[in-house]
Scaffold this motif. Sequence first.
Motif, mmCIF file in Angstrom:
data_model
loop_
_atom_site.group_PDB
_atom_site.id
_atom_site.type_symbol
_atom_site.label_atom_id
_atom_site.label_comp_id
_atom_site.label_asym_id
_atom_site.label_seq_id
_atom_site.Cartn_x
_atom_site.Cartn_y
_atom_site.Cartn_z
ATOM 1 N N LEU A 1 65.507 1.241 57.296
ATOM 2 C CA LEU A 1 65.922 -0.078 56.817
ATOM 3 C C LEU A 1 67.320 -0.438 57.311
ATOM 4 O O LEU A 1 67.583 -1.603 57.637
ATOM 5 N N PHE A 2 68.218 0.531 57.396
ATOM 6 C CA PHE A 2 69.577 0.223 57.847
ATOM 7 C C PHE A 2 69.603 -0.168 59.326
ATOM 8 O O PHE A 2 70.256 -1.139 59.706
ATOM 9 N N HIS A 3 68.913 0.588 60.158
ATOM 10 C CA HIS A 3 68.983 0.354 61.605
ATOM 11 C C HIS A 3 68.173 -0.862 62.041
ATOM 12 O O HIS A 3 68.441 -1.432 63.095
ATOM 13 N N PHE A 4 67.182 -1.285 61.235
ATOM 14 C CA PHE A 4 66.384 -2.450 61.597
ATOM 15 C C PHE A 4 66.613 -3.611 60.641
ATOM 16 O O PHE A 4 65.767 -4.505 60.545
ATOM 17 N N ALA A 5 67.736 -3.610 59.949
ATOM 18 C CA ALA A 5 68.001 -4.675 58.973
ATOM 19 C C ALA A 5 68.167 -6.023 59.659
ATOM 20 O O ALA A 5 67.718 -7.053 59.144
ATOM 21 N N ASN A 6 68.781 -6.031 60.824
ATOM 22 C CA ASN A 6 69.028 -7.302 61.511
ATOM 23 C C ASN A 6 67.721 -7.958 61.939
ATOM 24 O O ASN A 6 67.519 -9.164 61.756
ATOM 25 N N ALA B 1 78.217 7.424 56.559
ATOM 26 C CA ALA B 1 79.349 7.240 57.477
ATOM 27 C C ALA B 1 78.893 7.248 58.932
ATOM 28 O O ALA B 1 79.340 6.426 59.742
ATOM 29 N N VAL B 2 77.992 8.169 59.269
ATOM 30 C CA VAL B 2 77.477 8.219 60.648
ATOM 31 C C VAL B 2 76.693 6.953 60.979
ATOM 32 O O VAL B 2 76.790 6.420 62.098
ATOM 33 N N SER B 3 75.938 6.445 60.028
ATOM 34 C CA SER B 3 75.189 5.207 60.266
ATOM 35 C C SER B 3 76.128 4.031 60.504
ATOM 36 O O SER B 3 75.898 3.214 61.406
ATOM 37 N N LEU B 4 77.187 3.945 59.725
ATOM 38 C CA LEU B 4 78.161 2.879 59.939
ATOM 39 C C LEU B 4 78.851 3.015 61.289
ATOM 40 O O LEU B 4 79.068 2.024 62.001
#
Length: 418
Positions: free
Chosen positions: A131-136, A265-268
Motif C-alpha cells: 500500500l505504501f509503494h503503490f499509494a500514488n 524509515a527505509v520506506s520513507l
Amino acid sequence: GKNCSLLQEMDVIQKQDENCYCYVQNRTIHLQYLWSTVQIKVNSRERFRFEPITEKNNCWNSETVFEFVACAVQILWKPETCTETFLSIKQYGEDVCFKIQPFKIEPYVVRVKREMLDGKLLFLFVAGIFLFHFANSLSRSAKFFYLSGVILGVLALLVFVLLTLKRFIPRHSTFWILMSGSWMVSLYFIYCFKENVQWLWSEHKNYLLGYFLAVGITSFAICYQHGPLTTELSITLFTWILQLTAFVLIYFGVTIPQVAYAVIAVSLCSKGLCYPLGAACHVARKMKHHFKSKKLVFKYLTEEEYREQGESETTRALEELRSFCRSPDFPSWIAVSKLQAPHRFAAFVLGSPHVSPAETKAHDEQYGIGSFFLEEQLFETRAQSEQGEPANSVHEEDEENENEMHTRIPFPYATELL
C-alpha cells in the motif's frame, strides 16, 4: 498480579474456580519471532466471563498513540459471557493478564501454544508495504476509490457519514471535533467486533450479512454519485492517508516495534531517494557535457592502411555471407532458381574465391600498372592542365570515364574494395 498464575508455552491448565492468569513477555529480542504469536485458548461446557486486567495508569504511560487507544478501548469494553474465547498475544508486546469467572462449578481449560508464523501478521505487513509503494497509483484509480469508500462505510460508518455531510457543516473546527469523536467511537466498535466476531457470526449471521450488504451498497452509491477524485489536492491528501494507513499496517504487522520503525524509515528513504538520484544524474550529465571535447579530431588513413582495411573487411564480409548461405534459414532453392551460374555459387559457398582467375587477369590488364586506363588518365590530365581548362570540366570527364568503366567491366570486382 501477585496472586495470578503465570502462563508458559505448552501449558494446559484445568480449573473450576475463579482465577487470574498472566503471561509475562520475554524481553530478549530474536528475529525468528518477528511474526510469532502466543495463542491462549479458554473453553468450557458452561458460560464464563473473560475479563482482561489492565491498570489505568498504563494508558497514560503508553509510548505510542496506538497503545493509548488500545488501552482506552480495553477499559471501556465490558466483557461478555461465553463458552470459548481465544486470545492472541504478540511476542514482544505488553504483559497480558486476564481473569476467568465461571458462573457454575464447571471445569474450564486454559491452553497456551506458540505459532511461529502468524498469517495475519504477515498479511498486514505485506499489505502495508504494498500500500505504501503503490499509494500514488492507487489514489488515482476509480475502482480503488469505490472499494475504499465501501470499506470505510462498513468499518467506520460514523466517519463515512460525517465525510458525506461535510458540506453542511459550516465551521471547520466543529467538523474536526466531530471527526475525532467519530474515529474514537469507530475504533471502539471495531475492537468490540474483533473480540466478538466468532460469537456474532455464529449467533447473528443473518443480521451481520444484512448490515454488510446494506451499508456496502449505500456507501458505493454515495461514492458513485460523488465520483472519483479529480483535483490534485484531493488526490495528494488521499495518497497521504493511504501511506499513513500503510504505516499502521506495518506497525501492527510485526511483533518487534524497532523493526517496524526501521522498515518505515527505509520506506520513507526509498521514496525520497528519487530526488537526490535525479539531481545526481542531472549534475553528472552537465559535467560530462562540460568536459566533453567540442572539437572533433579526424585521423586519416594512409594508402597502406586503407588497402589493408579494405582487404580485411572484404574477407570478413565474404565469410559472413558464406556462413549465412550455409545456415538453415537461407532460402537456397529460391536463390538457385534466380542464379545464372549455380555451380559457381556453390563453389563460392564451399570456400572458392568469389572472383575467377580470368576476371582477375582482365582487371589487372585494365587497371594495373602499365594498363590502358592508367595511361589514358595520365595523358588526359596532362593535356587538360596544359590547355588551362577549369577544374569542373576535369571532374565531368572523370565521371564520364567512370561511367565508361562500369559499362566496360562486366564483373563486380568493386565490392572487394568495400
